[in-house]
Design a protein around this motif. Structure first.
Motif, short mmCIF file in Angstrom:
data_model
loop_
_atom_site.label_atom_id
_atom_site.label_comp_id
_atom_site.label_asym_id
_atom_site.label_seq_id
_atom_site.Cartn_x
_atom_site.Cartn_y
_atom_site.Cartn_z
N TRP A 24 0.90 -1.17 0.00
CA TRP A 24 0.00 0.00 0.00
C TRP A 24 0.92 1.20 0.00
O TRP A 24 1.12 1.87 1.00
CB TRP A 24 -0.91 -0.05 1.22
N GLY A 60 -6.80 -5.96 6.29
CA GLY A 60 -6.32 -5.29 5.09
C GLY A 60 -4.93 -4.73 5.30
O GLY A 60 -4.68 -3.55 5.06
N GLU A 91 -5.41 -10.07 4.63
CA GLU A 91 -5.22 -9.36 3.36
C GLU A 91 -5.96 -10.13 2.28
O GLU A 91 -5.91 -11.36 2.23
CB GLU A 91 -3.73 -9.24 3.01
N ASP A 115 -11.16 -11.40 2.45
CA ASP A 115 -11.73 -10.22 1.81
C ASP A 115 -13.20 -10.19 2.16
O ASP A 115 -13.97 -11.06 1.74
CB ASP A 115 -11.52 -10.30 0.29
N ASN A 134 -8.61 -1.53 11.53
CA ASN A 134 -8.97 -1.52 10.11
C ASN A 134 -8.70 -0.12 9.56
O ASN A 134 -9.37 0.83 9.95
CB ASN A 134 -10.45 -1.91 9.97
N HIS A 136 -8.78 1.82 6.14
CA HIS A 136 -9.14 1.92 4.73
C HIS A 136 -9.45 0.56 4.10
O HIS A 136 -9.16 0.32 2.93
CB HIS A 136 -8.02 2.62 3.92
N GLU A 137 -10.06 -0.32 4.87
CA GLU A 137 -10.40 -1.66 4.39
C GLU A 137 -11.88 -1.91 4.61
O GLU A 137 -12.47 -1.44 5.59
CB GLU A 137 -9.57 -2.71 5.13
N SER A 138 -12.50 -2.67 3.72
CA SER A 138 -13.91 -3.02 3.90
C SER A 138 -14.04 -3.99 5.08
O SER A 138 -13.09 -4.64 5.48
CB SER A 138 -14.46 -3.66 2.62
N TYR A 139 -15.25 -4.09 5.62
CA TYR A 139 -15.49 -5.01 6.72
C TYR A 139 -16.96 -5.41 6.72
O TYR A 139 -17.82 -4.71 6.18
CB TYR A 139 -15.09 -4.40 8.06
N THR A 156 -11.41 1.85 13.39
CA THR A 156 -11.31 1.97 11.94
C THR A 156 -11.18 3.42 11.51
O THR A 156 -11.84 4.31 12.05
CB THR A 156 -12.51 1.31 11.22
N GLN A 158 -11.65 5.21 7.84
CA GLN A 158 -12.19 4.89 6.52
C GLN A 158 -12.08 6.08 5.57
O GLN A 158 -12.09 7.24 6.00
CB GLN A 158 -13.66 4.49 6.64
#
Length: 260
Positions: A24, A60, A91, A115, A134, A136-139, A156, A158
């Motif tokens: 990243w 992530g 990841e 994912d 977390n 910048h990762e979806s959850y 998180t 985001q």
């Protein structure tokens, strides 16, 4: 001899087609992109929480760069360096999975493939983590509610799904995740049994030195303009190239600290 339009367009297309991110890492852009920082320090928040929480998960993790730095930082404040086996990472992108596994091996950190957008369950049992981080990762809130133990925490930061609206005004398209905003995310976490102990949102500026920096950036972050390509946007790109630099777009972040 002045560069022809055809040569310029070919160079722009080459920039977009050959830009590849490892981990990243936006280092290839160097000083051509300058971004403001939110008023909070998410990494420091995570480090303090990690020093007090076991086991913990970094969702992530990218190439493992950030988590490695967090582990080293925590060790300087009397943390868990000798308990690395209690730290886990996930990841979802296979090239990053390999990078993270290699980078985090020295800390004894297990990296698992996961994912949230696949809909698959997280590869850990119920009530397993005291802390999930977390950035910048979806959850999946329902999976978080399952794997975070009672009194455990979810931290998180985001990217607001509506950030950089200038890109979509210039190049068309719609946000990929328009509901990824502070209030809907708070509502969803609360609906899954979390209590929000802290939340904040922020809008800042990201400056691009020129249009080529924008083209490269959109190759790294394709979800900002889904389906973007150079050939379909030559008129807009020419307009931007003629503008006075730097070229500014809005960036948006939000922070949530939740307890189960």
């Amino acid at each position: 001899m002045a560069e022809s339009a055809e040569d310029r367009y070919a160079r722009w297309a080459w920039i977009h087609e050959t830009a590849v991110m490892t981990g990243w890492n936006f280092d290839p852009l160097g000083s051509r992109v300058v971004a403001d920082d939110p008023p909070w320090d998410f990494d420091l928040t995570c480090a303090k929480a990690m020093a007090q929480s076991m086991p913990c998960l970094d969702m992530g993790t990218g190439g493992g760069e950030r988590l490695g730095e967090l582990v080293k930082h925590v060790s300087t404040i009397g943390g868990f360096l000798n308990r690395g086996s209690s730290v886990f990472a996930s990841e979802g992108w296979k090239p990053n999975l390999e990078l993270a596994t290699s980078a985090l091996a020295e800390y004894g950190i297990e990296v698992c493939e996961y994912d949230s957008e696949t809909g698959e369950p997280m590869p850990w049992p119920d009530d397993f983590f005291e802390l999930v981080m977390n950035r910048h990762e979806s959850y999946d809130p329902s999976e978080l509610a399952r794997v975070v133990m009672p009194d455990g925490r979810f931290l998180t930061q985001q990217v607001d799904g509506t950030e950089a609206g200038e890109f979509r005004r210039w190049f068309g398209g719609t946000p990929e995740a328009p509901d990824n905003r502070l209030e809907p995310c708070i509502d969803e976490l609360e609906a899954h049994g979390f209590t929000i102990s802290d939340a904040d949102e922020w809008t800042g500026t990201m400056e691009f030195a020129d249009v080529e920096a924008i083209i490269e950036y959109l190759a790294y972050v394709p979800w900002d303009v889904p389906g973007f390509n150079v050939a379909d946007n030559l008129v807009a790109l020419d307009r931007l190239a003629a503008r006075r630099s730097p070229i500014e777009v809005a960036q948006k972040r939000f922070l949530i600290v939740a307890e189960r």
